[in-house]
Motif scaffolding. Structure first.
Motif, mmCIF file in Angstrom:
data_model
loop_
_atom_site.group_PDB
_atom_site.id
_atom_site.type_symbol
_atom_site.label_atom_id
_atom_site.label_comp_id
_atom_site.label_asym_id
_atom_site.label_seq_id
_atom_site.Cartn_x
_atom_site.Cartn_y
_atom_site.Cartn_z
ATOM 1 N N SER A 125 0.809 -1.228 0.000
ATOM 2 C CA SER A 125 0.000 0.000 0.000
ATOM 3 C C SER A 125 0.840 1.276 0.000
ATOM 4 N N ARG A 126 1.943 1.281 0.724
ATOM 5 C CA ARG A 126 2.746 2.503 0.783
ATOM 6 C C ARG A 126 3.236 2.893 -0.608
ATOM 7 N N VAL A 165 0.239 3.785 -3.045
ATOM 8 C CA VAL A 165 -0.387 5.097 -2.783
ATOM 9 C C VAL A 165 0.553 6.208 -3.249
ATOM 10 N N ARG A 166 1.843 6.027 -3.040
ATOM 11 C CA ARG A 166 2.795 7.044 -3.500
ATOM 12 C C ARG A 166 2.784 7.142 -5.029
ATOM 13 N N ARG A 188 1.550 10.429 -7.164
ATOM 14 C CA ARG A 188 2.395 11.106 -8.151
ATOM 15 C C ARG A 188 1.668 11.253 -9.493
ATOM 16 N N GLN A 196 -3.014 12.911 -2.464
ATOM 17 C CA GLN A 196 -3.127 11.632 -1.766
ATOM 18 C C GLN A 196 -4.552 11.099 -1.722
ATOM 19 N N GLU A 234 -5.602 7.431 -2.925
ATOM 20 C CA GLU A 234 -6.151 6.376 -2.057
ATOM 21 C C GLU A 234 -7.422 5.774 -2.663
ATOM 22 N N VAL A 293 -6.211 3.474 -5.474
ATOM 23 C CA VAL A 293 -5.534 2.264 -4.973
ATOM 24 C C VAL A 293 -6.546 1.330 -4.293
ATOM 25 N N LEU A 313 5.828 15.360 5.680
ATOM 26 C CA LEU A 313 4.610 15.098 4.924
ATOM 27 C C LEU A 313 4.014 16.383 4.372
ATOM 28 N N ALA A 353 5.945 17.138 1.383
ATOM 29 C CA ALA A 353 5.580 16.197 0.321
ATOM 30 C C ALA A 353 4.277 16.621 -0.340
ATOM 31 N N LEU A 413 3.694 17.531 -4.176
ATOM 32 C CA LEU A 413 2.681 16.878 -5.021
ATOM 33 C C LEU A 413 1.866 17.919 -5.789
ATOM 34 N N MET A 431 10.289 8.818 -11.556
ATOM 35 C CA MET A 431 10.068 8.819 -10.108
ATOM 36 C C MET A 431 10.079 7.411 -9.522
#
Lengths: 90, 176
Positions: B27-28, B31-32, B36, B41, B45, B48, B109, B112, B116, B139
């Protein structure tokens, strides 16, 4: 520096800056909830599984109904036959 | 065999609870990747989550033939979902969902999230499939062969998407 190098450098910078992105704490629970909803049988699946359990009972009931229908049909024929036999011609 | 493939084996044998191991292991990263491509996010989510539901359905109903590795297959589902979501947002003229997640805190975060947004603005001129190809290469560190497998196109098509994406970004830079 060429434009392409510039683009690649910016992409690399944004890649590093977004490395920390990760799912929110509730995400895993949300996914599992969606999967549980996916796994739950639908109305028609429920109806099918319930009806499968009643199948032997339904088969016996159907056989009895056919037997009864045949018997009723024979008695009706007998009664009709006796009625015709009693008709008198004068 | 790694944890992911072992978990897939278990789900294929009927142990559907093992799917959680797949979610935990991927999942990490997914989701990243989704963030991107989508630019935030919350949308990532959603994409995903939908990808996991599709993957679960495929695994439990025999729709996964294992021709690709599980990781490549999951990447493909997420990338396709993100491309579709981007396209439909563009068609409907909707802005990205910038709703903040309660779990997002801390300086790294926050940075980040800003990155994004910058990435989303910068790549907004690109069609969704060019954007996805660029993200996968620059990326996620995939080579053209891997990108072709994930996107289900030829390596030539990948190369063309990357060249066009860079040309569009160069033009955008010159015109600004």
């Amino acid at each position: 520096m060429t434009d392409l190098e510039d683009i690649d450098r910016r992409l690399a910078r944004l890649r590093d800056a977004t490395e920390a992105v990760h799912e929110s704490p509730a995400f895993s629970a949300r996914v599992l909830q969606a999967l549980a909803a996916e796994s739950a049988p639908s109305f028609w699946e429920n109806a099918w599984f319930s009806s499968r359990r009643l199948l032997p009972v339904a088969a016996v009931a159907a056989a009895l109904a056919v037997g009864w229908a045949v018997q009723v049909d024979r008695s009706a024929d007998d009664e009709l036959a006796s009625s015709y036999a009693s008709v008198g011609f004068e | 065999m790694d944890t992911l493939e072992t978990a897939v084996d278990r789900v294929l044998r009927g142990d559907s609870a093992a799917f959680q191991l797949i979610v935990d292991a991927t999942s990490r990263k997914l989701v990243r990747l989704g963030a991107r491509i989508m630019g935030n996010q919350a949308d990532a989510e959603d994409v995903v989550q939908e990808a996991y539901v599709k993957a679960y359905r495929a695994l439990t109903k025999g729709g996964f033939d294992r021709r690709a590795s599980t990781a490549t297959w999951l990447y493909r589902i997420v990338v396709n979902g993100a491309i579709d979501a981007k396209r439909s947002r563009k068609r409907r003229g909707e802005a990205s969902d910038l709703q903040l997640e309660s779990g997002w805190d801390g300086a790294a975060l926050a940075e980040a999230r800003v990155a994004l947004t910058e990435l989303d603005d910068w790549l907004s001129a690109l069609p969704a499939e060019q954007r996805a190809a660029l993200v996968l290469q620059s990326m996620e560190g995939l080579n053209n062969t891997e990108i072709a497998q994930v996107m289900g196109v030829s390596e030539g098509a990948v190369e063309q998407r990357l060249v066009r994406a860079r040309a569009t970004l160069r033009q955008k830079r010159e015109s600004s």
